[in-house]
Design an enzyme around this catalytic site. Structure first.
Site, PDB file in Angstrom:
ATOM      1  N   SER A  54      75.887  22.248  30.027  1.00 23.22           N
ATOM      2  CA  SER A  54      76.498  22.354  28.696  1.00 23.22           C
ATOM      3  C   SER A  54      77.464  21.186  28.539  1.00 23.22           C
ATOM      4  O   SER A  54      77.935  20.622  29.540  1.00 23.22           O
ATOM      5  CB  SER A  54      77.276  23.674  28.608  1.00 23.22           C
ATOM      6  OG  SER A  54      78.109  23.695  27.470  1.00 23.22           O
ATOM      7  N   TYR A  64      83.511  29.468  31.954  1.00 25.36           N
ATOM      8  CA  TYR A  64      82.259  28.858  31.484  1.00 25.36           C
ATOM      9  C   TYR A  64      82.240  27.368  31.825  1.00 25.36           C
ATOM     10  O   TYR A  64      81.254  26.848  32.346  1.00 25.36           O
ATOM     11  CB  TYR A  64      82.109  29.095  29.977  1.00 25.36           C
ATOM     12  CG  TYR A  64      80.765  28.681  29.418  1.00 25.36           C
ATOM     13  CD1 TYR A  64      79.627  29.423  29.697  1.00 25.36           C
ATOM     14  CD2 TYR A  64      80.638  27.549  28.616  1.00 25.36           C
ATOM     15  CE1 TYR A  64      78.385  29.049  29.190  1.00 25.36           C
ATOM     16  CE2 TYR A  64      79.406  27.171  28.108  1.00 25.36           C
ATOM     17  CZ  TYR A  64      78.290  27.930  28.393  1.00 25.36           C
ATOM     18  OH  TYR A  64      77.056  27.548  27.898  1.00 25.36           O
ATOM     19  N   ALA A 105      83.966  25.828  34.142  1.00 23.84           N
ATOM     20  CA  ALA A 105      83.891  25.669  35.603  1.00 23.84           C
ATOM     21  C   ALA A 105      82.456  25.847  36.079  1.00 23.84           C
ATOM     22  O   ALA A 105      81.952  25.081  36.908  1.00 23.84           O
ATOM     23  CB  ALA A 105      84.808  26.677  36.281  1.00 23.84           C
ATOM     24  N   SER A 106      81.783  26.869  35.532  1.00 24.51           N
ATOM     25  CA  SER A 106      80.405  27.130  35.977  1.00 24.51           C
ATOM     26  C   SER A 106      79.486  25.979  35.591  1.00 24.51           C
ATOM     27  O   SER A 106      78.638  25.547  36.369  1.00 24.51           O
ATOM     28  CB  SER A 106      79.891  28.449  35.392  1.00 24.51           C
ATOM     29  OG  SER A 106      79.664  28.350  33.988  1.00 24.51           O
ATOM     30  N   LYS A 107      79.656  25.436  34.385  1.00 25.84           N
ATOM     31  CA  LYS A 107      78.748  24.385  33.911  1.00 25.84           C
ATOM     32  C   LYS A 107      79.082  23.037  34.549  1.00 25.84           C
ATOM     33  O   LYS A 107      78.189  22.225  34.804  1.00 25.84           O
ATOM     34  CB  LYS A 107      78.783  24.307  32.384  1.00 25.84           C
ATOM     35  CG  LYS A 107      78.225  25.570  31.704  1.00 25.84           C
ATOM     36  CD  LYS A 107      76.781  25.827  32.091  1.00 25.84           C
ATOM     37  CE  LYS A 107      76.143  26.953  31.294  1.00 25.84           C
ATOM     38  NZ  LYS A 107      74.731  27.162  31.606  1.00 25.84           N
TER      39      LYS A 107
HETATM   40  N1  LIG Z   1      73.759  28.249  22.705  1.00 31.46           N
HETATM   41  C1  LIG Z   1      74.602  27.252  22.975  1.00 31.46           C
HETATM   42  O1  LIG Z   1      75.377  26.793  22.126  1.00 31.46           O
HETATM   43  C2  LIG Z   1      74.573  26.633  24.366  1.00 31.46           C
HETATM   44  C3  LIG Z   1      75.237  25.417  24.550  1.00 31.46           C
HETATM   45  C4  LIG Z   1      75.234  24.840  25.801  1.00 31.46           C
HETATM   46  C5  LIG Z   1      74.577  25.467  26.851  1.00 31.46           C
HETATM   47  N2  LIG Z   1      73.950  26.642  26.640  1.00 31.46           N
HETATM   48  C6  LIG Z   1      73.271  27.271  27.791  1.00 31.46           C
HETATM   49  O2  LIG Z   1      71.930  27.488  27.468  1.00 31.46           O
HETATM   50  C7  LIG Z   1      71.416  28.513  28.301  1.00 31.46           C
HETATM   51  C8  LIG Z   1      70.607  29.481  27.468  1.00 31.46           C
HETATM   52  O3  LIG Z   1      71.490  30.162  26.598  1.00 31.46           O
HETATM   53  P1  LIG Z   1      71.112  30.505  25.090  1.00 31.46           P
HETATM   54  O4  LIG Z   1      72.078  29.793  24.232  1.00 31.46           O
HETATM   55  O5  LIG Z   1      69.647  30.336  24.872  1.00 31.46           O
HETATM   56  O6  LIG Z   1      71.554  32.039  25.042  1.00 31.46           O
HETATM   57  P2  LIG Z   1      70.722  33.385  24.984  1.00 31.46           P
HETATM   58  O7  LIG Z   1      71.742  34.454  25.093  1.00 31.46           O
HETATM   59  O8  LIG Z   1      69.807  33.362  23.817  1.00 31.46           O
HETATM   60  O9  LIG Z   1      69.843  33.329  26.320  1.00 31.46           O
HETATM   61  C9  LIG Z   1      70.377  33.509  27.589  1.00 31.46           C
HETATM   62  C10 LIG Z   1      69.368  34.297  28.409  1.00 31.46           C
HETATM   63  O10 LIG Z   1      69.847  34.401  29.764  1.00 31.46           O
HETATM   64  C11 LIG Z   1      69.550  35.707  30.196  1.00 31.46           C
HETATM   65  N3  LIG Z   1      70.439  36.116  31.288  1.00 31.46           N
HETATM   66  C12 LIG Z   1      71.759  36.387  31.211  1.00 31.46           C
HETATM   67  N4  LIG Z   1      72.213  36.794  32.412  1.00 31.46           N
HETATM   68  C13 LIG Z   1      71.157  36.770  33.261  1.00 31.46           C
HETATM   69  C14 LIG Z   1      70.997  37.102  34.614  1.00 31.46           C
HETATM   70  N5  LIG Z   1      72.002  37.559  35.372  1.00 31.46           N
HETATM   71  N6  LIG Z   1      69.770  36.951  35.179  1.00 31.46           N
HETATM   72  C15 LIG Z   1      68.732  36.510  34.427  1.00 31.46           C
HETATM   73  N7  LIG Z   1      68.818  36.207  33.127  1.00 31.46           N
HETATM   74  C16 LIG Z   1      70.025  36.343  32.546  1.00 31.46           C
HETATM   75  C17 LIG Z   1      69.768  36.578  28.972  1.00 31.46           C
HETATM   76  O11 LIG Z   1      69.146  37.851  29.103  1.00 31.46           O
HETATM   77  C18 LIG Z   1      69.169  35.729  27.886  1.00 31.46           C
HETATM   78  O12 LIG Z   1      67.803  35.996  27.700  1.00 31.46           O
HETATM   79  C19 LIG Z   1      72.623  29.135  29.001  1.00 31.46           C
HETATM   80  O13 LIG Z   1      72.698  28.643  30.319  1.00 31.46           O
HETATM   81  C20 LIG Z   1      73.791  28.630  28.178  1.00 31.46           C
HETATM   82  O14 LIG Z   1      74.976  28.572  28.921  1.00 31.46           O
HETATM   83  C21 LIG Z   1      73.930  27.247  25.430  1.00 31.46           C
END
Ligand SMILES: NC(=O)c1ccc[n+]([C@@H]2O[C@H](COP(=O)([O-])OP(=O)(O)OC[C@H]3O[C@@H](n4cnc5c(N)ncnc54)[C@H](O)[C@@H]3O)[C@@H](O)[C@H]2O)c1
Length: 249
Positions: A141, A154, A156-158
């Protein structure tokens, strides 16, 4: 395009958002896809959708915060399809609030899914990726590149995912396994919709996130993931590819 003909890809977070779009994109480009997510209902929807579109797909539920579950998930993909060429670590969670109010449980849950889960899946997949000279694409991210207020766990993790990506890229380059990550800015998904300024927080501290008044789509991020996972990116390794409208420029 069919850049993934004869390739097997495992996608975590495939029940929703960026993970679902990634599974759909890879399948549309002829990959055989193994979908993984903790959310079984969403996972079935993704699998059904890909099958209806003529894609080759299966999957199973997995909580990536469990190392054993990650091992079992990769083993199941190997059992089903015989090999693994691409791992996309997309699953993630976000918890936001004042750093002083973040509980130990909240901190641990974000780190254990976003950072440890990405590591557990990579560790389980790497022996198979070394056999196929495959690659990993992690979803970090912009929060892993710059500070975002009210998102200490968040960020820290990313940040950890970005650093781990680079470490593994260096470690496995000579064995022809690439490891890259994408760093999306705001993307319209259920996760992004949970973000809000906490009570008593200062919206102006989030100004860097508001550089452009638009957000990305899951499909745009999936397109970048597909590029990094493909042979077209043969010379791309250890990159943290920001897709953010210039937010961190
Ligand atoms: N949406 C944003 O603005 C954004 C920005 C930067 C990074 N991200 C990253 O993109 C990735 C996808 O997120 P998204 O935005 O599509 O959100 P989302 O909530 O639509 O999808 C996240 C998915 O991860 C699954 N998940 C959560 N915990 C889990 C676990 N313990 N084991 C297995 N699956 C698990 C959820 O069930 C969900 O289907 C994430 O890593 C998020 O941090 C998102």
């Amino acid at each position: 395009m069919s850049r993934f003909e004869d390739k097997v890809a495992l996608v975590t977070g495939a029940a929703s958002g960026i993970g679902r779009a990634t599974a759909e994109r890879l399948a549309a480009e002829q990959a055989t896809v193994f979908c993984s997510d903790v959310n079984g209902v969403g996972l079935s929807e993704t699998i059904d959708g890909i099958r209806k579109a003529g894609g080759q797909v299966t999957g199973r539920t997995c909580d990536i915060s469990s190392a054993d579950a990650c091992d079992e998930s990769v083993a199941a993909a190997i059992e089903e399809f015989g090999k693994l060429d691409v791992l996309c670590n997309v699953a993630g969670v976000g918890i936001y609030g004042h750093a002083t109010e973040l509980t130990t449980e909240q901190w641990s849950s974000v780190i254990s899914v976003n950072l440890s889960g990405t590591f557990y899946m990579s560790r389980a997949a790497l022996p198979h990726l070394l056999e196929t000279e495959g690659n990993i694409v992690n979803v970090a991210s912009t929060a892993g590149l710059v500070g975002i207020a009210y998102a200490a766990a968040y960020c820290a993790s990313k940040g950890g995912v970005v650093a781990m990506t680079k470490s593994m890229a260096v470690e496995f380059a000579h064995r022809n396994v690439r490891v890259n990550c994408v760093c999306p800015g705001g993307v319209d998904t259920p996760l992004a919709r949970t973000f809000k300024v906490p009570e008593g927080g200062r919206p102006d501290l989030l100004a860097r996130m508001m550089l452009v008044q638009k957000v990305g789509s899951p499909e745009e991020i999936a397109g970048a993931i597909a590029y990094l996972a493909s042979e077209e990116a043969r010379y791309v390794n250890g990159t943290a590819f920001a897709i953010d409208g210039g937010q961190v420029a």
